[in-house]
Design a protein around this motif. Structure first.
Motif, PDB file in Angstrom:
ATOM      1  N   LEU A 163       0.836  -1.184   0.075  1.00 36.85           N
ATOM      2  CA  LEU A 163      -0.134   0.300   0.046  1.00 36.85           C
ATOM      3  C   LEU A 163       0.805   1.280  -0.044  1.00 36.85           C
ATOM      4  O   LEU A 163       1.911   1.356   0.563  1.00 36.85           O
ATOM      5  CB  LEU A 163      -1.031   0.104   1.219  1.00 36.85           C
ATOM      6  N   ILE A 164       0.381   2.268  -0.397  1.00 36.39           N
ATOM      7  CA  ILE A 164       1.041   3.663  -0.255  1.00 36.39           C
ATOM      8  C   ILE A 164       0.108   4.455   0.539  1.00 36.39           C
ATOM      9  O   ILE A 164       0.132   4.119   2.063  1.00 36.39           O
ATOM     10  CB  ILE A 164       1.134   4.459  -1.549  1.00 36.39           C
ATOM     11  N   ALA A 165      -1.045   5.127   0.241  1.00 31.88           N
ATOM     12  CA  ALA A 165      -1.880   5.902   1.020  1.00 31.88           C
ATOM     13  C   ALA A 165      -3.081   5.938   0.565  1.00 31.88           C
ATOM     14  O   ALA A 165      -3.325   6.257  -0.883  1.00 31.88           O
ATOM     15  CB  ALA A 165      -1.344   7.112   1.423  1.00 31.88           C
ATOM     16  N   HIS A 192     -10.204   7.751  -1.935  1.00 30.83           N
ATOM     17  CA  HIS A 192      -8.987   8.210  -2.504  1.00 30.83           C
ATOM     18  C   HIS A 192      -7.699   7.192  -2.491  1.00 30.83           C
ATOM     19  O   HIS A 192      -7.617   6.438  -1.301  1.00 30.83           O
ATOM     20  CB  HIS A 192      -8.685   9.461  -2.001  1.00 30.83           C
ATOM     21  N   ASP A 193      -7.087   7.301  -3.644  1.00 26.40           N
ATOM     22  CA  ASP A 193      -5.868   6.239  -3.705  1.00 26.40           C
ATOM     23  C   ASP A 193      -4.940   6.990  -4.250  1.00 26.40           C
ATOM     24  O   ASP A 193      -4.888   7.847  -5.324  1.00 26.40           O
ATOM     25  CB  ASP A 193      -5.987   5.027  -4.461  1.00 26.40           C
ATOM     26  N   THR A 194      -3.583   7.148  -3.636  1.00 30.50           N
ATOM     27  CA  THR A 194      -2.441   7.593  -4.164  1.00 30.50           C
ATOM     28  C   THR A 194      -1.477   6.245  -4.678  1.00 30.50           C
ATOM     29  O   THR A 194      -1.660   5.152  -4.025  1.00 30.50           O
ATOM     30  CB  THR A 194      -1.390   8.202  -2.927  1.00 30.50           C
ATOM     31  N   SER A 195      -1.009   6.469  -6.014  1.00 33.75           N
ATOM     32  CA  SER A 195      -0.075   5.679  -6.624  1.00 33.75           C
ATOM     33  C   SER A 195       1.390   5.766  -6.564  1.00 33.75           C
ATOM     34  O   SER A 195       2.259   5.266  -7.047  1.00 33.75           O
ATOM     35  CB  SER A 195      -0.772   5.124  -7.822  1.00 33.75           C
ATOM     36  N   ASP A 196       1.569   7.277  -6.328  1.00 30.21           N
ATOM     37  CA  ASP A 196       3.026   7.819  -6.494  1.00 30.21           C
ATOM     38  C   ASP A 196       2.965   8.990  -5.406  1.00 30.21           C
ATOM     39  O   ASP A 196       2.057   9.919  -5.421  1.00 30.21           O
ATOM     40  CB  ASP A 196       3.250   8.252  -7.987  1.00 30.21           C
ATOM     41  N   ARG A 197       4.130   9.399  -4.683  1.00 28.95           N
ATOM     42  CA  ARG A 197       4.168  10.413  -3.873  1.00 28.95           C
ATOM     43  C   ARG A 197       4.428  11.861  -4.697  1.00 28.95           C
ATOM     44  O   ARG A 197       3.969  12.901  -4.036  1.00 28.95           O
ATOM     45  CB  ARG A 197       5.326  10.205  -2.735  1.00 28.95           C
TER      46      ARG A 197
END
Ligand SMILES: NC(=O)C1=CN([C@@H]2O[C@H](COP(=O)(O)OP(=O)(O)OC[C@H]3O[C@@H](n4cnc5c(N)ncnc54)[C@H](OP(=O)(O)O)[C@@H]3O)[C@@H](O)[C@H]2O)C=CC1
Ligand SMILES: O=C(O)C1=N[C@H](C(=O)O)C[C@H](O)C1
Length: 278
Positions: A226-228, A245-250
């Motif tokens: 997972l990321i966030a 909401h999904d993050t795939s890259d910071r």
């Protein structure tokens, strides 16, 4: 494009996952100049910030653990605009970091989560006395601001809501700063959520998550891979309304970080939340 003197920026936590992204973003912004890269991790002392962030050229900015001397150095550069420090360190150190920065007149942009409400209030009082801008932003992504706005709208019509936040398993604090802020935004409506229909018993402690203001429940998941991510789930008889909401890259946080760096010097007090500066 203006030819104003660039804003001096220090990154604290520069060797971390977020710090490295911020090195790249600040370096690519012509109106900002990276003057210091702080990190306490022993293995990165003296390493060039550009090389650490994977840039093709060195930046001639070495990683150092000397926060106060760096604050003093940037504060002493009187010909430059007020300095800004971006903090992506650790919940245990962020409070002292921010106090030190304000004491030197360096404006903090704080991404580190885990500050208590009392600590945030103390920092707000300190910033107010010093007439110094300070931004505390639990989540720098525009997608999360939009999710929170949709959740506020939905909270007027739903009386039952639970938040699930899911993060990588190197995260130190739980629940996430974003989930706490989301719960606070829902609680601002001033109505109690999740009134129980039956007497509940937790057969394993924590099974029903933590209870935030006005009864909003938060559940935290930590897994590699997972990321966030965050879901806000509203329920009413016969329907479920889910926001996710999904993050795939910071890199998703960088437009918000750059905006905060540019805005913080216009402030004279502490502001909490990205939505307040958009
Ligand atoms: N607001 C937002 O949008 C976001 C916030 N975050 C938050 O930012 C924080 C950092 O996240 P992340 O980059 O993933 O974490 P990392 O652990 O990857 O990076 C933190 C870095 O800071 C260093 N560090 C620890 N303590 C200090 C200190 N006192 N002074 C200077 N450096 C220190 C760590 O060194 P070492 O490893 O040796 O301890 C590490 O290199 C967390 O609180 C996270 O929740 C993250 C993403 C987005
Ligand atoms: O640790 C992280 O990764 C993140 N932390 C912040 C939080 O606690 O809300 C923001 C985002 O969720 C990523």
């Amino acid at each position: 494009m203006t030819n104003q003197t660039p804003i001096p920026v220090i990154i604290n936590g520069a060797a971390g996952k977020m710090g490295r992204e911020v090195i790249k973003a600040v370096t690519q912004a012509p109106d900002l100049t990276l003057m210091g890269a702080i990190d306490t991790s022993p293995e990165h002392q003296g390493q060039d910030a550009g090389e650490l962030a994977g840039l093709s050229e060195p930046l001639e900015v070495p990683i150092t653990n000397q926060l106060e001397p760096m604050l003093g150095y940037v504060a002493g550069e009187r010909q430059l605009p007020p300095g800004v420090i971006v903090d992506f360190t650790h919940p245990d150190s962020v409070y002292d970091n921010v106090r030190s920065a304000i004491a030197y007149g360096i404006r903090p942009v704080v991404g580190t989560t885990g500050l208590s409400s009392e600590q945030i209030q103390n920092l707000a009082d300190f910033a107010e006395k010093a007439s110094t801008g300070c931004l505390i932003i639990p989540n720098f992504s525009i997608g999360m601001v939009l999710l929170q706005q949709a959740a506020i709208a939905a909270s007027q019509y739903f009386d039952h809501v639970e938040i699930i936040e899911l993060h990588h398993n190197q995260k130190a604090d739980a629940p996430s700063g974003t989930a706490i802020q989301t719960a606070q935004l829902l609680a601002e409506l001033g109505k109690p959520f999740n009134q129980a229909l039956v007497e509940e018993t937790e057969k394993l402690p924590g099974a029903r998550g933590s209870v935030a203001e006005e009864g909003v429940r938060i559940h935290s998941v930590r897994l590699p891979g997972l990321i966030a991510h965050q879901e806000v789930i509203f329920g009413a008889p016969g329907q479920i309304y889910t926001l996710r909401h999904d993050t795939s890259d910071r890199s998703c946080y960088m437009p918000g970080v750059l905006l905060a760096i540019r805005k913080v010097s216009q402030l004279k007090s502490l502001v909490y939340g990205l939505e307040k500066i958009l």
